[in-house]
Design an enzyme around this catalytic site. Structure first.
Site, PDB file in Angstrom:
ATOM      1  N   SER A 169       5.562   0.404  -8.456  1.00  0.00           N
ATOM      2  CA  SER A 169       5.263  -0.741  -9.325  1.00  0.00           C
ATOM      3  C   SER A 169       6.189  -0.776 -10.533  1.00  0.00           C
ATOM      4  CB  SER A 169       3.812  -0.665  -9.820  1.00  0.00           C
ATOM      5  OG  SER A 169       2.917  -0.650  -8.727  1.00  0.00           O
TER       6      SER A 169
HETATM    7  N1  SAH Z   1       0.944   3.148  -7.321  1.00  0.00           N
HETATM    8  C1  SAH Z   1       2.134   3.082  -6.490  1.00  0.00           C
HETATM    9  C2  SAH Z   1       2.403   1.658  -6.042  1.00  0.00           C
HETATM   10  C3  SAH Z   1       2.564   1.601  -4.562  1.00  0.00           C
HETATM   11  S1  SAH Z   1       2.560   0.026  -3.801  1.00  0.00           S
HETATM   12  C4  SAH Z   1       3.327   3.718  -7.174  1.00  0.00           C
HETATM   13  O1  SAH Z   1       3.217   4.050  -8.367  1.00  0.00           O
HETATM   14  O2  SAH Z   1       4.350   3.940  -6.527  1.00  0.00           O
HETATM   15  C5  SAH Z   1       0.936  -0.009  -3.065  1.00  0.00           C
HETATM   16  C6  SAH Z   1       0.629   1.011  -2.002  1.00  0.00           C
HETATM   17  O3  SAH Z   1      -0.671   0.696  -1.515  1.00  0.00           O
HETATM   18  C7  SAH Z   1       1.543   1.024  -0.790  1.00  0.00           C
HETATM   19  O4  SAH Z   1       2.102   2.298  -0.639  1.00  0.00           O
HETATM   20  C8  SAH Z   1       0.593   0.683   0.390  1.00  0.00           C
HETATM   21  O5  SAH Z   1       0.903   1.386   1.579  1.00  0.00           O
HETATM   22  C9  SAH Z   1      -0.739   1.126  -0.170  1.00  0.00           C
HETATM   23  N2  SAH Z   1      -1.922   0.531   0.455  1.00  0.00           N
HETATM   24  C10 SAH Z   1      -2.107  -0.723   0.922  1.00  0.00           C
HETATM   25  N3  SAH Z   1      -3.355  -0.864   1.412  1.00  0.00           N
HETATM   26  C11 SAH Z   1      -3.987   0.341   1.244  1.00  0.00           C
HETATM   27  C12 SAH Z   1      -5.282   0.842   1.538  1.00  0.00           C
HETATM   28  N4  SAH Z   1      -6.231   0.092   2.129  1.00  0.00           N
HETATM   29  N5  SAH Z   1      -5.574   2.123   1.224  1.00  0.00           N
HETATM   30  C13 SAH Z   1      -4.638   2.925   0.637  1.00  0.00           C
HETATM   31  N6  SAH Z   1      -3.394   2.507   0.338  1.00  0.00           N
HETATM   32  C14 SAH Z   1      -3.065   1.237   0.633  1.00  0.00           C
END
Ligand code: SAH
Length: 207
Positions: A52
């Site tokens: 993010s």
């Molecule tokens: N907080 C992260 C942002 C990652 S983007 C960072 O700092 O890098 C969001 C993430 O949510 C992705 O990796 C995606 O695979 C995950 N995601 C999507 N749906 C999900 C679910 N139901 N349970 C767990 N993770 C999920």
């Protein structure tokens, strides 16, 4: 990065600002993204997912009203960067990722960097983590069609849930839900753009 992108845009929570200064974002992206690690943008981390934008990490952490002893659940581990920031501000962090390769990579990276109050779990975060609930804060870093009931149920009294919600897969409003006993208070914190939340109480399949 912190002065221009975070403090000047109005994030006031001192503990969050300190955590944003402390966590090295370049350690959470691949070699080829190092030169962009402190830019004001989300970046690709593989598997079609992103780390993010720094401002949104800080804004969500401050919207959650964390304290040094807070127990926090993050849904969407991705790179592990957000979990690292949360772990500096709060007491203990559980973070769930649905893509196994990302969960494994984030777990190894967080351990290498010494963030030992973070537990990385592979699974569907829309169901939360009932065995470790209740949580003082739940932060969802992917956008779903609605607020998952399972997550509301796992909020402690006085707890706060922050989640992007929208009827399109990539455009959402950031919603904050606070529990006061049996009452829930919902607020709209503004427009955001996140990758889709895919799971039982999210979107049904990857786009
Ligand atoms: N907080 C992260 C942002 C990652 S983007 C960072 O700092 O890098 C969001 C993430 O949510 C992705 O990796 C995606 O695979 C995950 N995601 C999507 N749906 C999900 C679910 N139901 N349970 C767990 N993770 C999920």
């Amino acid at each position: 990065m912190v002065d221009r992108q975070i403090v000047e845009r109005g994030v006031e929570d001192g503990a969050v600002i300190a955590a944003m200064r402390a966590v090295p974002r370049d350690c959470f992206v691949g070699e080829e993204m190092h030169e962009f690690a402190y830019d004001d943008t989300a970046l690709p981390i593989g598997e079609g997912q992103t780390i993010s934008q720094p401002f949104i990490v800080a804004a969500m952490a401050s919207a959650a009203g964390l304290r040094p002893d807070s127990r926090v659940l993050e849904v969407g581990t991705g790179s592990g960067y957000g979990a690292a920031v949360l772990s500096v501000v709060a007491g203990e962090v559980w973070t769930i990722e649905r893509i196994a390769a990302l969960a494994d990579q984030a777990r190894a990276r967080l351990a290498d960097l010494g963030y030992d109050n973070v537990h990385v779990v592979h699974g569907d975060g829309t169901l939360g983590l009932p065995e470790d609930a209740p949580f003082d804060a739940i932060i969802v870093t992917a956008g779903g069609p609605a607020v998952p009931d399972a997550l509301v149920e796992q909020l402690a009294d006085g707890g706060t849930l922050v989640i992007p919600v929208g009827s399109e897969t990539r455009v959402q409003r950031l919603v904050r839900v606070r529990r006061h006993g049996g009452d829930l208070v919902e607020e709209d914190l503004g427009p955001v753009r996140f990758v889709p939340l895919v799971g039982d109480q999210g979107w049904t399949r990857p786009p």
